[in-house]
Design a protein around this motif. Structure first.
Motif, PDB file in Angstrom:
ATOM      1  N   GLU A  67      50.219   7.621  28.864  1.00 53.15           N
ATOM      2  CA  GLU A  67      49.881   8.537  27.779  1.00 53.15           C
ATOM      3  C   GLU A  67      48.659   9.374  28.166  1.00 53.15           C
ATOM      4  OE1 GLU A  67      48.033   7.373  23.685  1.00 53.15           O
ATOM      5  OE2 GLU A  67      50.184   6.960  23.647  1.00 53.15           O
ATOM      6  N   PRO A  68      48.713  10.677  27.941  1.00 47.87           N
ATOM      7  CA  PRO A  68      47.540  11.493  28.225  1.00 47.87           C
ATOM      8  C   PRO A  68      46.322  11.004  27.439  1.00 47.87           C
ATOM      9  CG  PRO A  68      49.434  12.871  27.771  1.00 47.87           C
ATOM     10  CD  PRO A  68      49.829  11.462  27.455  1.00 47.87           C
ATOM     11  N   GLU A  69      45.162  11.153  28.045  1.00 52.27           N
ATOM     12  CA  GLU A  69      43.927  10.715  27.385  1.00 52.27           C
ATOM     13  C   GLU A  69      43.788  11.371  26.015  1.00 52.27           C
ATOM     14  OE1 GLU A  69      39.170  11.015  28.196  1.00 52.27           O
ATOM     15  OE2 GLU A  69      40.519  11.037  29.903  1.00 52.27           O
ATOM     16  N   ARG A  70      43.346  10.582  25.043  1.00 52.59           N
ATOM     17  CA  ARG A  70      43.080  11.010  23.676  1.00 52.59           C
ATOM     18  C   ARG A  70      44.341  11.311  22.873  1.00 52.59           C
ATOM     19  NH1 ARG A  70      38.797  15.006  22.382  1.00 52.59           N
ATOM     20  NH2 ARG A  70      39.052  13.862  20.473  1.00 52.59           N
ATOM     21  N   LEU A  71      45.509  10.906  23.358  1.00 48.14           N
ATOM     22  CA  LEU A  71      46.743  11.130  22.612  1.00 48.14           C
ATOM     23  C   LEU A  71      47.051   9.897  21.771  1.00 48.14           C
ATOM     24  CD1 LEU A  71      48.979  13.238  22.228  1.00 48.14           C
ATOM     25  CD2 LEU A  71      50.251  12.099  24.035  1.00 48.14           C
ATOM     26  N   HIS A  72      46.109   9.566  20.886  1.00 44.40           N
ATOM     27  CA  HIS A  72      46.279   8.431  19.985  1.00 44.40           C
ATOM     28  C   HIS A  72      45.281   8.574  18.840  1.00 44.40           C
ATOM     29  CE1 HIS A  72      42.809   7.085  22.300  1.00 44.40           C
ATOM     30  NE2 HIS A  72      42.525   6.298  21.296  1.00 44.40           N
ATOM     31  N   ALA A  73      45.413   7.714  17.864  1.00 45.24           N
ATOM     32  CA  ALA A  73      44.478   7.744  16.738  1.00 45.24           C
ATOM     33  C   ALA A  73      44.103   6.313  16.385  1.00 45.24           C
ATOM     34  CB  ALA A  73      45.115   8.421  15.532  1.00 45.24           C
ATOM     35  N   ASP A  74      42.851   6.138  16.014  1.00 47.05           N
ATOM     36  CA  ASP A  74      42.386   4.838  15.554  1.00 47.05           C
ATOM     37  C   ASP A  74      42.573   4.751  14.050  1.00 47.05           C
ATOM     38  OD1 ASP A  74      41.549   4.051  18.111  1.00 47.05           O
ATOM     39  OD2 ASP A  74      39.649   5.106  17.861  1.00 47.05           O
ATOM     40  N   GLY A  75      42.957   3.576  13.588  1.00 45.97           N
ATOM     41  CA  GLY A  75      43.124   3.354  12.161  1.00 45.97           C
ATOM     42  C   GLY A  75      41.804   3.044  11.486  1.00 45.97           C
ATOM     43  N   LEU A  76      41.869   2.816  10.206  1.00 45.18           N
ATOM     44  CA  LEU A  76      40.679   2.460   9.444  1.00 45.18           C
ATOM     45  C   LEU A  76      40.322   1.015   9.729  1.00 45.18           C
ATOM     46  CD1 LEU A  76      42.035   4.874   7.804  1.00 45.18           C
ATOM     47  CD2 LEU A  76      40.792   3.969   5.873  1.00 45.18           C
ATOM     48  N   SER A  77      39.084   0.764  10.100  1.00 45.88           N
ATOM     49  CA  SER A  77      38.665  -0.608  10.367  1.00 45.88           C
ATOM     50  C   SER A  77      38.178  -1.282   9.092  1.00 45.88           C
ATOM     51  CB  SER A  77      37.577  -0.633  11.441  1.00 45.88           C
ATOM     52  OG  SER A  77      36.479   0.152  11.033  1.00 45.88           O
ATOM     53  N   GLU A  78      37.675  -0.489   8.183  1.00 44.02           N
ATOM     54  CA  GLU A  78      37.237  -1.005   6.884  1.00 44.02           C
ATOM     55  C   GLU A  78      37.231   0.141   5.883  1.00 44.02           C
ATOM     56  OE1 GLU A  78      32.413  -0.688   7.277  1.00 44.02           O
ATOM     57  OE2 GLU A  78      33.380  -2.496   8.020  1.00 44.02           O
ATOM     58  N   THR A  79      37.276  -0.211   4.612  1.00 42.48           N
ATOM     59  CA  THR A  79      37.247   0.831   3.589  1.00 42.48           C
ATOM     60  C   THR A  79      35.821   1.030   3.110  1.00 42.48           C
ATOM     61  OG1 THR A  79      37.823  -0.841   1.952  1.00 42.48           O
ATOM     62  CG2 THR A  79      39.607   0.518   2.774  1.00 42.48           C
ATOM     63  N   ARG A  80      35.576   2.197   2.572  1.00 38.17           N
ATOM     64  CA  ARG A  80      34.275   2.524   2.014  1.00 38.17           C
ATOM     65  C   ARG A  80      34.304   2.192   0.527  1.00 38.17           C
ATOM     66  NH1 ARG A  80      36.400   6.577   5.304  1.00 38.17           N
ATOM     67  NH2 ARG A  80      35.166   7.081   7.101  1.00 38.17           N
ATOM     68  N   SER A  81      33.164   2.194  -0.106  1.00 38.65           N
ATOM     69  CA  SER A  81      33.131   1.880  -1.535  1.00 38.65           C
ATOM     70  C   SER A  81      32.733   3.103  -2.346  1.00 38.65           C
ATOM     71  CB  SER A  81      32.153   0.730  -1.802  1.00 38.65           C
ATOM     72  OG  SER A  81      30.852   1.109  -1.421  1.00 38.65           O
ATOM     73  N   GLY A  82      33.041   3.053  -3.629  1.00 39.74           N
ATOM     74  CA  GLY A  82      32.678   4.116  -4.554  1.00 39.74           C
ATOM     75  C   GLY A  82      33.614   5.296  -4.490  1.00 39.74           C
ATOM     76  N   PRO A  83      33.380   6.264  -5.376  1.00 42.46           N
ATOM     77  CA  PRO A  83      34.236   7.447  -5.447  1.00 42.46           C
ATOM     78  C   PRO A  83      34.260   8.278  -4.155  1.00 42.46           C
ATOM     79  CG  PRO A  83      32.902   7.265  -7.435  1.00 42.46           C
ATOM     80  CD  PRO A  83      32.402   6.239  -6.479  1.00 42.46           C
ATOM     81  N   VAL A  84      33.100   8.440  -3.531  1.00 42.56           N
ATOM     82  CA  VAL A  84      33.067   9.196  -2.276  1.00 42.56           C
ATOM     83  C   VAL A  84      33.765   8.406  -1.171  1.00 42.56           C
ATOM     84  CG1 VAL A  84      31.567  10.208  -0.496  1.00 42.56           C
ATOM     85  CG2 VAL A  84      31.009  10.509  -2.905  1.00 42.56           C
ATOM     86  N   GLY A  85      33.618   7.087  -1.204  1.00 44.83           N
ATOM     87  CA  GLY A  85      34.303   6.244  -0.231  1.00 44.83           C
ATOM     88  C   GLY A  85      35.811   6.369  -0.338  1.00 44.83           C
ATOM     89  N   LEU A  86      36.326   6.372  -1.566  1.00 48.74           N
ATOM     90  CA  LEU A  86      37.757   6.562  -1.769  1.00 48.74           C
ATOM     91  C   LEU A  86      38.192   7.916  -1.218  1.00 48.74           C
ATOM     92  CD1 LEU A  86      40.559   5.882  -2.929  1.00 48.74           C
ATOM     93  CD2 LEU A  86      39.751   6.802  -5.125  1.00 48.74           C
ATOM     94  N   LEU A  87      37.438   8.935  -1.514  1.00 51.41           N
ATOM     95  CA  LEU A  87      37.772  10.275  -1.037  1.00 51.41           C
ATOM     96  C   LEU A  87      37.817  10.316   0.490  1.00 51.41           C
ATOM     97  CD1 LEU A  87      38.386  13.121  -2.102  1.00 51.41           C
ATOM     98  CD2 LEU A  87      35.938  13.589  -2.004  1.00 51.41           C
ATOM     99  N   ARG A  88      36.825   9.716   1.130  1.00 53.87           N
ATOM    100  CA  ARG A  88      36.781   9.699   2.604  1.00 53.87           C
ATOM    101  C   ARG A  88      37.929   8.885   3.192  1.00 53.87           C
ATOM    102  NH1 ARG A  88      32.651  10.653   5.831  1.00 53.87           N
ATOM    103  NH2 ARG A  88      34.419  10.688   7.248  1.00 53.87           N
TER     104      ARG A  88
END
Length: 153
Positions: A67-88
């Motif tokens: 696979e060419p370099e950088r042809l992938h995506a990392d998932g979420l390792s943890e969720t954020r809290s609060g309304p801004v966290g949900l948005l992010r």
């Protein structure tokens, strides 16, 4: 033929998106719509992988070394809290779903070039569902943004 590179990317991206939907579902369980819909969308991603499996068996799937370099995506390792966290977190899901969406588009182009009706049928169904995922994420972010960005905590 480099189609196996994109089939591998698509398979791994759908798996990452499913895991990330589940992470957001668990992390934002206090938001019932987010919790239940993210669980449903995670299952949908797994269904996409199952539908893609016969095609992957036929064409193969490139491993990370091909696979060419950088042809992938990392998932979420943890969720954020609060309304801004949900948005992010929703925004991160949107980015992952966008990668899946454009990858389906690239695979569709290859399927058309190969005149592979089986692959085209898989792409049509799964890409359409991914577009709906993106639409829901966009709508939910629009709904969350005023509360998160304007209302003081």
């Amino acid at each position: 033929m480099k189609l196996p590179v994109y089939l591998g990317l698509l398979d791994r991206s759908e798996a990452t998106l499913a895991e990330s939907f589940r992470q957001v579902s668990e992390g934002h369980g206090h938001e019932p719509d987010v919790h239940f819909l993210c669980e449903t969308l995670a299952k949908q991603c797994e269904d996409h992988r199952s539908a893609l499996a016969p095609v992957v068996s036929r064409y193969g799937e490139a491993d990370d070394q091909e696979e060419p370099e950088r042809l992938h995506a990392d998932g979420l390792s943890e969720t954020r809290s609060g309304p801004v966290g949900l948005l992010r977190d929703l925004q991160d899901l949107y980015l992952l779903a966008s990668l899946v969406d454009i990858t389906w588009t690239m695979v569709k182009q290859a399927a058309q070039g190969l005149r592979d009706e089986e692959l085209l049928a898989v792409v049509e169904r799964c890409d359409g569902e991914t577009a709906i995922q993106l639409k829901w994420l966009q709508t939910r972010m629009k709904q969350a943004a005023p509360q998160a960005l304007i209302v003081a905590e």
